[in-house]
Scaffold this motif. Sequence first.
Motif, PDB file in Angstrom:
ATOM      1  N   SER A  80      -6.132  -4.349  11.292  1.00 47.71           N
ATOM      2  CA  SER A  80      -4.842  -5.448  11.389  1.00 47.71           C
ATOM      3  C   SER A  80      -3.607  -4.964  11.189  1.00 47.71           C
ATOM      4  CB  SER A  80      -5.717  -6.528   9.993  1.00 47.71           C
ATOM      5  OG  SER A  80      -6.765  -6.420   9.890  1.00 47.71           O
ATOM      6  N   LEU A  81      -3.581  -3.622  10.857  1.00 44.46           N
ATOM      7  CA  LEU A  81      -2.045  -3.381   9.952  1.00 44.46           C
ATOM      8  C   LEU A  81      -1.904  -2.583  11.476  1.00 44.46           C
ATOM      9  CD1 LEU A  81      -2.730  -2.035   6.661  1.00 44.46           C
ATOM     10  CD2 LEU A  81      -1.378  -3.769   7.237  1.00 44.46           C
ATOM     11  N   ASN A 117     -14.916 -10.436   5.542  1.00 43.53           N
ATOM     12  CA  ASN A 117     -13.545  -9.733   5.554  1.00 43.53           C
ATOM     13  C   ASN A 117     -14.289  -9.840   3.714  1.00 43.53           C
ATOM     14  OD1 ASN A 117     -12.385  -6.992   4.447  1.00 43.53           O
ATOM     15  ND2 ASN A 117     -10.923  -7.221   4.142  1.00 43.53           N
ATOM     16  N   TYR A 143       1.039  -1.329  -0.285  1.00 45.49           N
ATOM     17  CA  TYR A 143       0.003  -0.016  -0.530  1.00 45.49           C
ATOM     18  C   TYR A 143       0.762   1.830  -0.103  1.00 45.49           C
ATOM     19  CZ  TYR A 143      -3.594  -3.912   1.625  1.00 45.49           C
ATOM     20  OH  TYR A 143      -4.670  -4.474   1.642  1.00 45.49           O
ATOM     21  N   THR A 146     -16.164  -1.155  11.077  1.00 44.23           N
ATOM     22  CA  THR A 146     -15.778  -2.279  10.550  1.00 44.23           C
ATOM     23  C   THR A 146     -14.911  -1.830   8.672  1.00 44.23           C
ATOM     24  OG1 THR A 146     -17.325  -3.819  11.248  1.00 44.23           O
ATOM     25  CG2 THR A 146     -15.770  -4.685   9.177  1.00 44.23           C
ATOM     26  N   GLY A 147     -14.242  -2.762   8.628  1.00 42.27           N
ATOM     27  CA  GLY A 147     -13.530  -2.468   7.099  1.00 42.27           C
ATOM     28  C   GLY A 147     -12.135  -1.309   7.333  1.00 42.27           C
ATOM     29  N   GLY A 148     -12.156  -0.619   8.951  1.00 41.88           N
ATOM     30  CA  GLY A 148     -11.131   0.303   8.395  1.00 41.88           C
ATOM     31  C   GLY A 148      -9.751   0.467   8.705  1.00 41.88           C
TER      32      GLY A 148
HETATM   33  P1  ADP Z   1     -10.711  -4.463  10.076  1.00 42.20           P
HETATM   34  O1  ADP Z   1     -10.158  -5.027  10.940  1.00 42.20           O
HETATM   35  O2  ADP Z   1     -10.945  -2.732  10.591  1.00 42.20           O
HETATM   36  O3  ADP Z   1     -12.370  -4.461  10.432  1.00 42.20           O
HETATM   37  P2  ADP Z   1      -8.830  -4.453   7.770  1.00 42.20           P
HETATM   38  O4  ADP Z   1      -8.217  -4.992   9.199  1.00 42.20           O
HETATM   39  O5  ADP Z   1      -9.472  -5.948   7.495  1.00 42.20           O
HETATM   40  O6  ADP Z   1     -10.178  -4.015   8.717  1.00 42.20           O
HETATM   41  O7  ADP Z   1      -8.724  -3.606   6.530  1.00 42.20           O
HETATM   42  C1  ADP Z   1      -9.782  -3.647   5.862  1.00 42.20           C
HETATM   43  C2  ADP Z   1      -9.126  -3.592   4.124  1.00 42.20           C
HETATM   44  O8  ADP Z   1      -8.603  -2.042   4.043  1.00 42.20           O
HETATM   45  C3  ADP Z   1      -8.801  -4.182   4.387  1.00 42.20           C
HETATM   46  O9  ADP Z   1      -8.395  -4.905   2.498  1.00 42.20           O
HETATM   47  C4  ADP Z   1      -7.096  -4.029   4.133  1.00 42.20           C
HETATM   48  O10 ADP Z   1      -6.440  -4.722   3.352  1.00 42.20           O
HETATM   49  C5  ADP Z   1      -7.454  -2.592   3.681  1.00 42.20           C
HETATM   50  N1  ADP Z   1      -6.074  -1.550   4.344  1.00 42.20           N
HETATM   51  C6  ADP Z   1      -5.794  -1.314   4.891  1.00 42.20           C
HETATM   52  N2  ADP Z   1      -5.715  -0.815   6.313  1.00 42.20           N
HETATM   53  C7  ADP Z   1      -5.170  -0.415   4.439  1.00 42.20           C
HETATM   54  C8  ADP Z   1      -3.741   1.110   3.475  1.00 42.20           C
HETATM   55  N3  ADP Z   1      -3.826   1.977   4.517  1.00 42.20           N
HETATM   56  N4  ADP Z   1      -3.839   1.785   2.246  1.00 42.20           N
HETATM   57  C9  ADP Z   1      -5.161   0.244   1.741  1.00 42.20           C
HETATM   58  N5  ADP Z   1      -5.888  -0.675   2.643  1.00 42.20           N
HETATM   59  C10 ADP Z   1      -6.013  -0.641   3.273  1.00 42.20           C
END
Ligand code: ADP
Length: 560
Positions: free
Chosen positions: A46-47, A294, A15, A41-43
């Motif tokens: 995980s990263l 997801n 990314y 959700t989707g925010g």
């Molecule tokens: P959550 O756990 O908050 O529901 P996820 O961590 O599963 O969300 O992330 C949701 C999606 O967003 C994933 O497909 C992830 O790869 C994508 N994503 C997260 N951070 C970024 C970023 N900085 N740039 C692009 N995509 C991202």
Amino acid sequence: MNTSSLETLQQVFGYDSFRGDQQAIIDHVVQGGDALVLMPTGGGKSLCYQIPALVRPGTGVVISPLIALMQDQVDALLELGVRAAFLNSSQDWRTSRDVEQAFLAGELDLLYVAPERLLTDRCLDLLSSGRISLFAIDEAHCVSQWGHDFRPEYLGLSLLHERWPDVPRLALTATATTVTRREIAQRLALDDAPHFVASFDRPNIRYRIIEKNEVRRQLLAFIQAEHKGDCGIVYCLSRARVEETADFLCQNGIEALPYHAGLNPAVRAANQARFLREEGMVMVATIAFGMGVNKPDVRFVAHIDLPKSVEGYYQETGRAGRDGQPANAWLAYGLQDVVQQRRMINESAGDDAFRRRLGAQLDAMLGLCETVTCRRQRLLAYFEQTIGPCGNCDTCLEPPQAWDGTVAAQKILSAVYRLWRERGQRFGAGHLIDILRGKPTDRIQQYQHETMTVFGIGADLSEQAWRGVLRQLLAQSLLAVDHEGYGTLALTDASRAVLKGERTLMFRREPEKKVRSPRSTGTAKSKDAIVLPGEAQQRFEHLRTWRSEVARSHGVPAYV
Ligand code: ADP
Ligand code: MG
């Protein structure tokens, strides 16, 4: 530090840049700080732990209740070249042993563990013998005893702090009311950790709440008109409804699969896999489905039963449109939903405080359903976030009219009052509406309700309109579902003010549907004579006189 986090983002995850608070959270954790992360959700939660786990020395231990998804998560990381593994009850002992050895040898960047597994002596000893970079407690709202996802094992996680006081801990969740947030911080001993709260607004989701009549047909019409061939989720309250609804959709040419906790685990897993991999599948499910799923292109989330809380509703609708493209959140709700949920609360195990909390959650949900202002604004206000009217939800696009329902409310409350005071009788919504509309059904005749002064005084409103009035009275606790009864209705303390004319009630006006002919039950239609409005008025006058008399004889102020 910053550069290495950004490099990791770009080189490992591919990314360009961080989103929202990600950078700040990652910097904070990389430097050894604890954090509470609230992101929808989707925010991209995980990263927030994956990158610090890669940057800091040692293994990042991720506690997650989503055993069924661990394999997928780990596979995705392995594909990116991240050394990840998991420990849970689904694997055989040989695999577990290999994972344990890899951890001890310092060969893992990330280790996913189910909470019940983590709390075993064996696992705690294992972790004590290796090097840990951080603990990430995912879906941290599972620690909340009031929430719909409560997992008792989560309560044991406060021990992490005691055993590893120097290892940073992050709690992550998409559930964000202040109460839940405080509860998470307290139960996980994160009192001093900063809270990173992202915006909970999902501008690409269009919220719509409609009045329920024939809900399966309404659902089918909605899907056919707006979501042909799209992927979606339909939430139902019970397993039986899941099955029936999935069958109904399949019979009508929609590819639908059932999902609920009563299904054989293999079937459940297979249905989830199909939903994730195939295009245009509709998953009909109880709330057992969805946490951690997801799938970016879910185009709609439909609820055919009323969710129990705004938090639950937000979580479930949040599974739509994770790719940022337009998506629909569609909810059909009606009188029976309110009756049923109030009844379920009355009958629920637990003490009064627990029932009060459930009642307050339901009230908030009903407030969202009955609001005459912007839905999204109302939804976000629940999470203490402020936006202007969204211009995209049903009430913004088609502002509902409000009407003065005070007299209508007085009529129905008087009927409930009189049936109980004079005859010791309580009835459900349908029968009350029949009395008010002056419909001589068998039941009316059996109980001689046509002799009551309230009989027929509500002929000026359609059955649908009356259902709307009743629903809104129940929503505002101006009527209650009787504790012993089978959905029978009773007055509340608050009803009095309405009966005494001390309170004006403004209701949402639902668009009038054509009044359907009543289900015929022996009594022929010819008998289904509707009393004329003029005559109804006379009856109402009569009622008013009667009411003052009763009031005088009881020494209380006159109702109506
Ligand atoms: P959550 O756990 O908050 O529901 P996820 O961590 O599963 O969300 O992330 C949701 C999606 O967003 C994933 O497909 C992830 O790869 C994508 N994503 C997260 N951070 C970024 C970023 N900085 N740039 C692009 N995509 C991202
Ligand atoms: Mg997540």
